[in-house]
Design an enzyme around this catalytic site. Structure first.
Site, short mmCIF file in Angstrom:
data_model
loop_
_atom_site.label_atom_id
_atom_site.label_comp_id
_atom_site.label_asym_id
_atom_site.label_seq_id
_atom_site.Cartn_x
_atom_site.Cartn_y
_atom_site.Cartn_z
N CYS A 287 -2.06 9.43 2.14
CA CYS A 287 -1.85 8.61 1.09
C CYS A 287 -2.77 8.99 0.14
O CYS A 287 -2.67 9.33 -1.15
CB CYS A 287 -1.74 7.13 1.29
N GLU B 272 1.05 -1.12 -0.15
CA GLU B 272 0.06 -0.01 0.00
C GLU B 272 1.08 1.11 0.03
O GLU B 272 1.35 1.41 0.97
CB GLU B 272 -0.86 0.02 1.21
P1 NDP Z 1 8.17 4.88 4.57
O1 NDP Z 1 8.23 4.19 3.39
O2 NDP Z 1 9.32 5.81 5.04
O3 NDP Z 1 8.08 3.75 5.82
C1 NDP Z 1 7.12 2.78 5.80
C2 NDP Z 1 7.57 1.89 6.81
O4 NDP Z 1 8.44 0.99 6.41
C3 NDP Z 1 7.90 2.42 8.24
O5 NDP Z 1 7.55 1.68 9.31
C4 NDP Z 1 9.41 2.31 8.00
O6 NDP Z 1 10.20 2.12 8.98
C5 NDP Z 1 9.65 0.81 7.39
N1 NDP Z 1 11.00 0.65 6.71
C6 NDP Z 1 11.66 1.54 6.15
N2 NDP Z 1 12.74 1.09 5.49
C7 NDP Z 1 12.64 -0.30 5.67
C8 NDP Z 1 13.11 -1.48 5.05
N3 NDP Z 1 14.28 -1.11 4.10
N4 NDP Z 1 12.66 -2.57 5.17
C9 NDP Z 1 11.56 -2.72 5.89
N5 NDP Z 1 10.75 -1.72 6.47
C10 NDP Z 1 11.32 -0.42 6.15
O7 NDP Z 1 6.99 5.65 4.62
P2 NDP Z 1 6.38 6.60 5.70
O8 NDP Z 1 6.39 6.00 7.00
O9 NDP Z 1 7.06 8.06 5.48
O10 NDP Z 1 4.93 6.93 5.34
C11 NDP Z 1 4.47 7.81 4.34
C12 NDP Z 1 4.26 6.81 2.98
O11 NDP Z 1 3.23 6.04 3.21
C13 NDP Z 1 3.68 7.97 2.03
O12 NDP Z 1 4.24 7.60 0.83
C14 NDP Z 1 2.21 7.64 2.05
O13 NDP Z 1 1.49 7.84 0.61
C15 NDP Z 1 2.31 6.18 2.22
N6 NDP Z 1 0.89 5.68 2.61
C16 NDP Z 1 0.36 4.71 1.98
C17 NDP Z 1 -0.95 4.31 2.40
C18 NDP Z 1 -1.96 3.56 1.56
O14 NDP Z 1 -2.54 2.80 2.27
N7 NDP Z 1 -1.55 3.10 0.21
C19 NDP Z 1 -1.52 4.69 3.57
C20 NDP Z 1 -0.62 5.64 4.45
C21 NDP Z 1 0.49 5.91 3.87
P3 NDP Z 1 10.68 3.62 9.88
O15 NDP Z 1 9.65 4.67 9.77
O16 NDP Z 1 11.26 2.90 11.16
O17 NDP Z 1 11.95 3.95 8.96
#
Ligand code: NDP
Length: 502
Positions: free
Chosen positions: A278, A244
């Protein structure tokens, strides 16, 4: 000992701090869980899965309903944790928490109907068979969640995975671990017997460790770029995933639209949660015949809104410091390419507080039109007709959701949009309807949460074909005769051969 405290006591090497993005105050300190922690959590989850899946649909629905009750009674407490970690206004935090309750009930109540074994039709060749299909839980699902809607978004995966009979290990964003801990602890109150829902905290390395820890599926919500990294890790073990991801959603205003409603929709979908949604609107295309009055009302409405960190502010700060740099880059790029700021803009950014911004004359290849900005910004452009609006909407590599305002053609326009979800004459309406699937296409990801698709996403299809009596003609045998082959050929020609003649 709760699932959370059990993991908190694990010997993790380091810790990280969470600070309120508005005030900078320390909100909490959490361990960075390691690969060893992740493997141990998945092992515990595997044992819990056996117990939870055996409980059956009815009892699981009962526990999920009780979980909804706990959240409903302590919504204020949860809202405070969300506010402290993300900076979003307290009332918005409570609203977000309220929206999950219907999902908890729906997923529990509908799981048996959607997933339970049911008969399938058999073809003529198999008339002596009974066929059925059931959707069985995968086992242990790893959920990696974002910080922007730290309750609603991860629960969209967690609740449906649990209702289907899976155990879950949840790794929230490093910006919102306290919300994750709260949810896991509250679930532990209604399911104290086994660690059916566990928490891992940490940064991306912990998320990657979870992907490698032996889970049966990863439900990832986050940015498109991170999804690619997660998918590469999952590929090592052929672990499936739901992705997502981000969006660049449009709002389309037709000539006959209710302009006040469209303005209200654009302002809410674009600016609520400081644009960090998002499914937030980032681009608006308006029929030229109503462009001027729409724009005037939109700018007036946006100017009346104020972002800040005080209790009176309707819009909170940007949660992640590095996101402010992205917003600035998109705004500066738009200006260099001829865009004009009608309200807000880079000059109105103070620390992590970004004021509502409306831009016009931004070329279609500018970053503010092509890439996810994730701030309270809207680009607004006139179009000669709705065909042009649809073309521009569908030109994006993203395809998460869209909104259409039109009195006479809403359904037709919605049908033509290449997105997973569309709102007509409203915004943000589909996530609150539990029976509707939620997810996108293209760079917005794949797979679905919510609704029947969301339940099936965390299962595998289990097909059974049972022979009820021996057939008059045995087909699956080396002793098949030429007479049988001829009879089959003749029967098939009668049944299907005519098609060829048109
Ligand atoms: P990120 O992509 O930065 O992070 C998402 C999650 O992935 C966090 O828990 C992060 O941990 C984790 N993560 C980061 N790097 C890795 C890795 N290499 N391996 C595994 N996990 C990893 O997104 P954001 O948290 O900044 O969220 C915002 C984004 O999410 C926007 O693009 C938004 O559009 C999208 N989004 C999409 C939704 C949907 O349903 N389509 C709903 C809500 C948001 P950590 O934060 O600890 O680095």
């Amino acid at each position: 000992m709760t699932a959370t405290s059990e993991i908190h006591s694990a010997a993790s090497a380091s810790v990280f701090e969470v600070r309120n993005p508005g005030t900078g105050d320390l909100v909490g300190t959490y361990p960075v869980h390691t690969r060893t922690d992740a493997v141990a959590a998945v092992e515990r989850a595997r044992a819990a899965f056996g117990w939870w899946s055996e409980l059956g649909y009815r009892e699981r629905a009962e526990r999920l309903s009780r979980f909804a009750g706990v959240i409903a009674r302590r919504m204020g407490q949860l809202g405070a944790v969300v506010h402290d970690e993300t900076g979003k206004p307290y009332s918005d935090a409570v609203l977000e928490s309220a929206l999950v309750l219907d999902h908890l009930k729906w997923a529990g109540r509908n799981a048996a109907k959607v997933l339970g074994r049911r008969r399938s039709r058999v073809g003529l060749l198999s008339f002596n068979h009974a066929a059925s299909v059931e959707y069985k839980p995968l086992g242990v699902v790893g959920v990696i969640g974002p910080w922007n809607y730290p309750v609603f978004t991860p629960l969209g995966s967690i609740v449906y995975a649990l209702a289907a009979g899976n155990a879950v290990v949840f790794k929230p964003s490093e910006y919102s671990p306290g919300v994750g801990a709260w949810l896991v602890d509250m679930f532990g109150e209604v399911v104290p017997e086994q660690p059916v829902l566990q928490l891992l905290t940490g940064d991306g390395s912990t998320g990657a460790a979870l992907c490698r820890a032996g889970v049966d599926k990863i439900a990832f919500t986050g940015s498109t770029e991170t999804a690619k990294r997660v998918m590469a890790v999952c590929a090592e073990t052929l672990t499936p995933m739901v992705a997502e991801c981000g969006g660049k959603d449009v709002l389309i205003v037709d000539a006959d639209a209710d302009l006040d409603a469209a303005v209200e929709g654009a302002v809410w979908a674009g600016m609520a949660n400081a644009g960090q949604s998002c499914i937030g609107t980032e681009r608006v295309y308006v029929h030229r015949s109503v462009f001027e009055p729409f724009l005037e009302r939109l700018v007036t409405r946006a100017r009346a809104l104020r972002a800040g960190i005080d209790d009176g502010a309707k819009i909170g700060p940007i949660t992640m410091p590095r996101q402010v740099e992205v917003i600035c880059r998109h705004l500066e790029d738009a200006i260099v390419r001829g865009g004009r700021v009608l309200t807000g803009g880079v000059g109105e950014i103070s620390g992590q507080v970004v004021q509502p911004t409306v831009l016009v004359d931004v070329p279609e290849d500018a970053l503010a039109v092509t890439e996810e900005t994730f701030g309270p910004t809207l680009t607004v452009a006139p179009v000669d007709d709705m065909d042009a609006a649809i073309d521009r909407a569908n030109a994006s590599r993203y395809g998460l959701s869209a909104a259409v305002y039109s009195k006479s053609r809403g359904r037709d326009l919605a049908h033509r949009l290449r997105t997973g979800m569309v709102s007509v004459n409203a915004v943000f309406n589909f996530p609150q309807i539990p029976s509707l699937p939620f997810g996108g296409v293209g760079a917005s990801g794949f797979g679905r949460i919510h609704g029947p698709d969301g339940l099936r996403e965390f299962t595998y299809a289990h097909a059974v074909a049972r022979q009820r009596f021996a057939p008059p003609m045995q087909l699956a045998t080396f002793d098949r005769t030429a007479k049988t082959d001829a009879l089959i050929a003749k029967t098939m020609t009668i049944l299907h051969g005519k098609r060829h003649l048109g």
